[in-house]
Design an enzyme around this catalytic site. Structure first.
Site, mmCIF file in Angstrom:
data_model
loop_
_atom_site.group_PDB
_atom_site.id
_atom_site.type_symbol
_atom_site.label_atom_id
_atom_site.label_comp_id
_atom_site.label_asym_id
_atom_site.label_seq_id
_atom_site.Cartn_x
_atom_site.Cartn_y
_atom_site.Cartn_z
ATOM 1 N N ALA A 15 0.800 -1.232 0.000
ATOM 2 C CA ALA A 15 0.000 0.000 0.000
ATOM 3 C C ALA A 15 0.828 1.275 0.000
ATOM 4 C CB ALA A 15 -0.943 0.001 1.198
ATOM 5 N N GLY A 18 0.614 3.283 -5.832
ATOM 6 C CA GLY A 18 -0.238 2.636 -6.831
ATOM 7 C C GLY A 18 -1.640 2.317 -6.364
ATOM 8 N N ILE A 19 -2.120 1.143 -6.766
ATOM 9 C CA ILE A 19 -3.491 0.746 -6.468
ATOM 10 C C ILE A 19 -3.717 0.598 -4.969
ATOM 11 C CG2 ILE A 19 -5.146 -1.154 -6.697
ATOM 12 C CD1 ILE A 19 -4.027 -1.576 -9.546
ATOM 13 N N LYS A 39 7.117 -3.155 2.030
ATOM 14 C CA LYS A 39 8.555 -3.236 2.299
ATOM 15 C C LYS A 39 9.241 -1.889 2.217
ATOM 16 C CE LYS A 39 9.690 -6.193 -0.865
ATOM 17 N NZ LYS A 39 10.574 -7.050 -1.686
ATOM 18 N N ASP A 71 7.643 -7.479 5.137
ATOM 19 C CA ASP A 71 7.845 -8.302 3.953
ATOM 20 C C ASP A 71 6.936 -9.508 4.104
ATOM 21 O OD1 ASP A 71 8.747 -10.097 1.995
ATOM 22 O OD2 ASP A 71 10.816 -9.365 2.119
ATOM 23 N N TYR A 165 4.626 -15.942 -14.314
ATOM 24 C CA TYR A 165 3.778 -14.883 -13.765
ATOM 25 C C TYR A 165 2.331 -15.344 -13.633
ATOM 26 C CZ TYR A 165 1.117 -10.529 -13.458
ATOM 27 O OH TYR A 165 0.248 -9.548 -13.071
#
Length: 289
Positions: A15, A18-19, A39, A71, A165
């Site tokens: 957080a 970005g989103i 992190k 982390d 991915y």
């Protein structure tokens, strides 16, 4: 959108930017408490934002913030983060699994350490956070788990040439699939995915640069969709693989141009979706995938 997250406590991974940060700021405007779990503690030239700058942004937006350097690959760090958030805010009502790693290289090109990293953060991290959240969520009157992951589709085209991915990202979605059934009637468990590319550091640095950013939508579209989901009744809203524009359409939003980085440019259809849902979106390859 009439629902409110006032007084609710959100635990959001990844957080700091970005989103994840957009979801946090949207909740903060209601007066929510937000635990920022990430992190980043030092600014990176290509990745602006830390847990501390995010916390300041949340406070500015009207919420209460707790910066939690963490982390999510490490169990003890995640447990400590939940314990601190619950101790300070009196509990945890919502888990948002946003933290994610991306590497689109082929099987031959990708190193196993990168494969491992994606699975540790994406699939295992999502599973771990959900597992450790449950004792807190079960005490909430409207508990939600929301994961930023795509709808599941076994078409081989989604697995090649970026098999590593897709395996890691679909691992996040499998947590939604299984946990929604396991927790039915107790905790809402859903996934959310954007229709288009979203203007984040990943797009700017890895998946097309400025050209792709211009054809992206702002993170606020995902944040508004997440807000709509998280304010719904947990007993009646679970096991869904939502797309942002469909959620917003249910809330009466039909004009998405305000979310465009450049309204004059067609937006790029995101990964894992077969066809555009709204006008002005094109199926254009980006990021080499």
């Amino acid at each position: 959108m009439a629902g409110s997250l006032a007084g609710k406590t959100l635990f959001i991974t990844g957080a700091s930017r970005g989103i994840g940060l957009a979801i946090a700021e949207r909740a903060a405007r209601d007066g929510a408490n937000v635990a920022i779990v990430a992190k980043s503690v030092i600014e990176h030239p290509k990745l602006p934002g830390t847990v501390y700058t995010a916390a300041a942004a949340i406070e500015k937006a009207g919420g209460r913030a707790l910066a939690l350097p963490c982390d999510i690959r490490f169990d003890a760090q995640v447990q400590e983060a939940f314990d601190k958030a619950a101790a300070i805010f009196g509990g945890v009502d919502i888990l948002v699994n946003n933290a994610s790693a991306i590497d689109l290289r082929s099987v031959e090109a990708i190193e196993m350490k990168r494969f491992d990293l994606m699975h540790q953060i994406n699939a295992r991290g999502t599973f771990l956070c959900a597992k450790l959240a449950l004792p807190y969520l079960k005490k909430s009157d409207n508990p939600h788990i929301l994961t930023l992951s795509p709808p599941l589709d076994m078409n081989p085209r989604w697995f090649a040439p970026n098999l590593a991915y897709t395996m890691a990202k679909y691992g996040m979605s499998l947590v939604t699939l299984g946990l929604a059934r396991e927790l039915a009637g107790k905790v809402a468990v859903n996934s959310l995915w954007p229709e288009t590319a979203i203007a984040t550091a990943a797009i700017g640095n890895l998946l097309g640069g400025e050209a792709a950013l211009r054809r992206a939508r702002k993170p606020q579209i995902v944040a508004d969709a997440a807000h709509a989901i998280l304010t719904r009744d947990a007993r009646a809203c679970t096991g869904n693989f939502f797309i942002d524009v469909n959620v917003l359409a249910q809330e009466g939003v039909t004009d998405f141009t305000r979310y465009a980085v450049d309204p004059s440019a067609p937006a790029i259809l995101d990964f894992f979706l077969d066809a555009p849902i709204t006008a002005g979106v094109q199926k254009i390859p980006f990021g080499g995938a």
